[in-house]
Enzyme design. Structure first.
Site, PDB file in Angstrom:
ATOM      1  N   GLN A  57      12.048  -6.418  -8.360  1.00  0.00           N
ATOM      2  CA  GLN A  57      11.035  -7.158  -9.110  1.00  0.00           C
ATOM      3  C   GLN A  57      10.742  -6.594 -10.495  1.00  0.00           C
ATOM      4  OE1 GLN A  57       7.907  -9.380  -7.131  1.00  0.00           O
ATOM      5  NE2 GLN A  57       6.423  -8.013  -8.096  1.00  0.00           N
ATOM      6  N   ALA A 104      14.924  -9.306  -4.587  1.00  0.00           N
ATOM      7  CA  ALA A 104      15.085  -9.067  -6.022  1.00  0.00           C
ATOM      8  C   ALA A 104      14.389  -7.759  -6.410  1.00  0.00           C
ATOM      9  CB  ALA A 104      14.504 -10.224  -6.831  1.00  0.00           C
ATOM     10  N   HIS A 112       0.833  -1.204   0.000  1.00  0.00           N
ATOM     11  CA  HIS A 112       0.000   0.000   0.000  1.00  0.00           C
ATOM     12  C   HIS A 112       0.869   1.256   0.000  1.00  0.00           C
ATOM     13  CE1 HIS A 112      -4.075  -1.828   1.140  1.00  0.00           C
ATOM     14  NE2 HIS A 112      -3.245  -2.847   0.995  1.00  0.00           N
ATOM     15  N   ASP A 129      -6.056   5.772   2.312  1.00  0.00           N
ATOM     16  CA  ASP A 129      -6.277   4.395   1.902  1.00  0.00           C
ATOM     17  C   ASP A 129      -7.726   4.014   2.184  1.00  0.00           C
ATOM     18  OD1 ASP A 129      -6.219   1.379   2.038  1.00  0.00           O
ATOM     19  OD2 ASP A 129      -4.094   1.736   1.659  1.00  0.00           O
ATOM     20  N   TRP A 137      -1.810  -7.252  -5.860  1.00  0.00           N
ATOM     21  CA  TRP A 137      -2.171  -6.475  -7.036  1.00  0.00           C
ATOM     22  C   TRP A 137      -0.977  -5.762  -7.664  1.00  0.00           C
ATOM     23  CZ3 TRP A 137      -5.089  -6.833 -10.798  1.00  0.00           C
ATOM     24  CH2 TRP A 137      -5.480  -5.757 -11.602  1.00  0.00           C
ATOM     25  N   SER A 159       2.057  -6.797  -7.838  1.00  0.00           N
ATOM     26  CA  SER A 159       2.799  -7.804  -8.605  1.00  0.00           C
ATOM     27  C   SER A 159       2.072  -8.160  -9.894  1.00  0.00           C
ATOM     28  CB  SER A 159       3.015  -9.063  -7.767  1.00  0.00           C
ATOM     29  OG  SER A 159       3.906  -8.806  -6.694  1.00  0.00           O
ATOM     30  N   GLN A 171      -6.137 -11.873  -2.821  1.00  0.00           N
ATOM     31  CA  GLN A 171      -5.310 -12.508  -3.847  1.00  0.00           C
ATOM     32  C   GLN A 171      -6.031 -13.637  -4.574  1.00  0.00           C
ATOM     33  OE1 GLN A 171      -1.840 -13.630  -1.597  1.00  0.00           O
ATOM     34  NE2 GLN A 171      -1.415 -11.519  -0.984  1.00  0.00           N
ATOM     35  N   GLU A 231       2.609  -5.283 -12.344  1.00  0.00           N
ATOM     36  CA  GLU A 231       3.992  -5.259 -12.835  1.00  0.00           C
ATOM     37  C   GLU A 231       4.221  -6.366 -13.857  1.00  0.00           C
ATOM     38  OE1 GLU A 231       6.206  -5.448  -9.229  1.00  0.00           O
ATOM     39  OE2 GLU A 231       5.623  -3.415  -8.605  1.00  0.00           O
TER      40      GLU A 231
END
Length: 476
Positions: A360, A358, A28, A131, A378, A380, A400, A383
């Site tokens: 990403q 990593a 977030h 948020d 979300w 990920s 998820q 991306e």
């Protein structure tokens, strides 16, 4: 007590001032930091509010001032407040929200009131972007008479599913109570053809839907959405159009302006503000540079998901047995007992690479990467879509489960492996993504990548929605 650290901050008396407050978890915070940069580029001044615990606990957040000085100098200020919980507290969602409501509300009120003291008498100069999980922000803004924009870090589809909880209960589709998890769900509009019980958010899997404290948060969502007059969503129309078309029935003024990280990249900004481990970055890239094109599976379960040692062993054997090259981002802090099984750390390295962290977006954009085994948060998903990389979804918590179903059944850019963790199934899924259906997925994934990139460019849906958002902030 409020702990304040300030980057150089200048604002024109006529420019709106935006106070931003994310839910204090990395995904977030990352998303809202991207939005903060976009606001700064549009010449809005921003105060970004974080909890002290989030700053101290999550790698990369400890030195935001110096990191942002290179991207949005002179337009952003950071404020740090207590979340009201002791350092050792595990900070479950329910406890954290309750504590924040009590602790943060008076501090946020103080910030807003100080900004309003310098505003012109004719109209408020301050706008709050909070948020969507922080429902107390809506109540606070109403009390102070300032506009509030709710920021949604999750997908529109997951958001819509979560807000459908009262309808699911009225229709008798919840609680689960031993139902076949593959039975279809019919009470979530626009998802009747593919949503199953096992695709509902993980928090819905309770027997008592009226008294579970976490589920009560989702009971309140439709009311919160109606109270707030403005909703910012990190998505784009060509990805979630059917749901975005439904949202005006419970939300007014919906601005779909994603993918935010691609918005920054397309307009000369940087979405990689938080990078904290140069050694691991080099290790990842060295590993990938030596692999053939489109041959590596990238594996990551995010920055918060706790996974048992037994689960990791099953994944390790499934991945190795698949015969595929893979790069696995695996931190011991995310393992139950804080210890990675020895066989993973000492196992075969000919076609494998295990790193603590990593970068990403860089990894997903590398020529060697052909797939992504992901927990389906979300950020990920977006991306991976922008990078044109097919996915295997292994959702763990929250929303998820919905995202993973969309990956496989709606966008058809990957596979859904939820509710299972057996080495034989993992091996089968990895082979299917990386061998048997590789060409199919690698042809379809770039289609959504192209649409994502078009959406944030001039004339695209997200670009146009951002213009409307900025106009409304300035008008208000």
């Amino acid at each position: 007590m409020m702990d304040k650290q300030v980057a150089s901050h200048e604002s024109s008396p006529s420019s709106p001032h935006v106070i931003m407050f994310p839910f204090p978890v990395p995904s977030h915070i990352h998303s809202m930091l991207n939005l903060a940069q976009i606001f700064c580029e549009a010449h809005l001044s921003v105060t970004f509010v974080m909890t002290v615990h989030a700053r101290n606990a999550f790698s990369g957040f400890s030195d935001l001032e110096s990191q942002f000085s290179h991207h949005a100098a002179g337009k952003i200020r950071f404020e740090y407040i207590s979340d009201g919980l002791p350092d050792e507290h595990p900070r479950g969602v329910t406890e954290l929200l309750g504590s924040l409501a009590a602790t943060a509300t008076p501090l946020l009120k103080e910030m807003v009131q100080k900004e309003e003291e310098g505003a012109a008498a004719a109209a408020p100069r301050c706008v709050v972007v909070a948020d969507a999980l922080l429902s107390f922000g809506v109540e606070m803004a109403e009390e102070l008479g300032v506009p509030i924009f709710q920021f949604h870090c999750i997908s529109a589809s997951a958001n819509w599913t979560c807000s459908s909880l009262p309808r699911l209960i009225r229709a008798g589709e919840l609680p689960l109570k031993g139902r076949d998890m593959d039975m279809p769900i019919t009470s979530v509009k626009s998802m009747e053809g593919f949503l199953r019980y096992r695709d509902l958010p993980a928090v819905f899997r309770v027997d008592d839907v009226h008294n579970d404290p976490t589920l009560q948060i989702f009971h309140q969502l439709p009311r919160n959405y109606t109270q707030s007059k403005h909703h910012i969503i990190n998505t784009f129309h060509d990805l979630e159009r059917p749901i975005l078309d439904q949202m005006p029935t419970i939300m007014s003024n919906v601005y779909a302006i994603g993918p935010l990280h691609e918005f920054l990249a397309a307009n000369g900004g940087s979405s990689n503000v938080i990078i904290s481990d140069d050694d691991n970055t080099k290790s990842c890239l060295d590993c990938l540079d030596n692999q053939p094109a489109k041959s590596v599976l990238y594996v990551s379960f995010g920055t918060l998901s706790m996974v048992s040692r037994e689960t990791l062993v099953e994944f390790w054997h499934g991945l190795v047995n698949s015969g595929q090259r893979f790069l696995w981002s695996l931190n011991s802090n995310l393992v139950t007992g804080r210890e990675i099984p020895a066989e993973i750390l000492t196992g075969s390295r000919e076609m494998t690479c295990v790193v603590e962290w990593a970068p990403q977006r860089v990894v997903l954009g590398h020529f060697a990467v052909a797939g992504f085994l992901t927990h389906c948060r979300w950020n990920s998903i977006l991306e991976s879509i922008v990078a044109g990389v097919p996915m295997i979804g292994w959702p763990i918590y929250g929303e998820q489960q919905v995202n993973s179903r969309y990956v496989a059944e709606v966008w058809k850019v990957g596979l859904d492996m939820k509710d299972t963790c057996h080495r034989v199934i993992i091996e089968k899924m990895v082979r299917e993504l990386m061998e048997e259906r590789k060409d199919e997925f690698l042809k379809r994934a770039p289609h959504y990548s192209k649409l994502a990139k078009q959406s944030v460019r001039q004339g695209g849906s997200s670009s146009s929605n951002l213009e409307h958002l900025l106009e409304d902030i300035r008008r208000i």
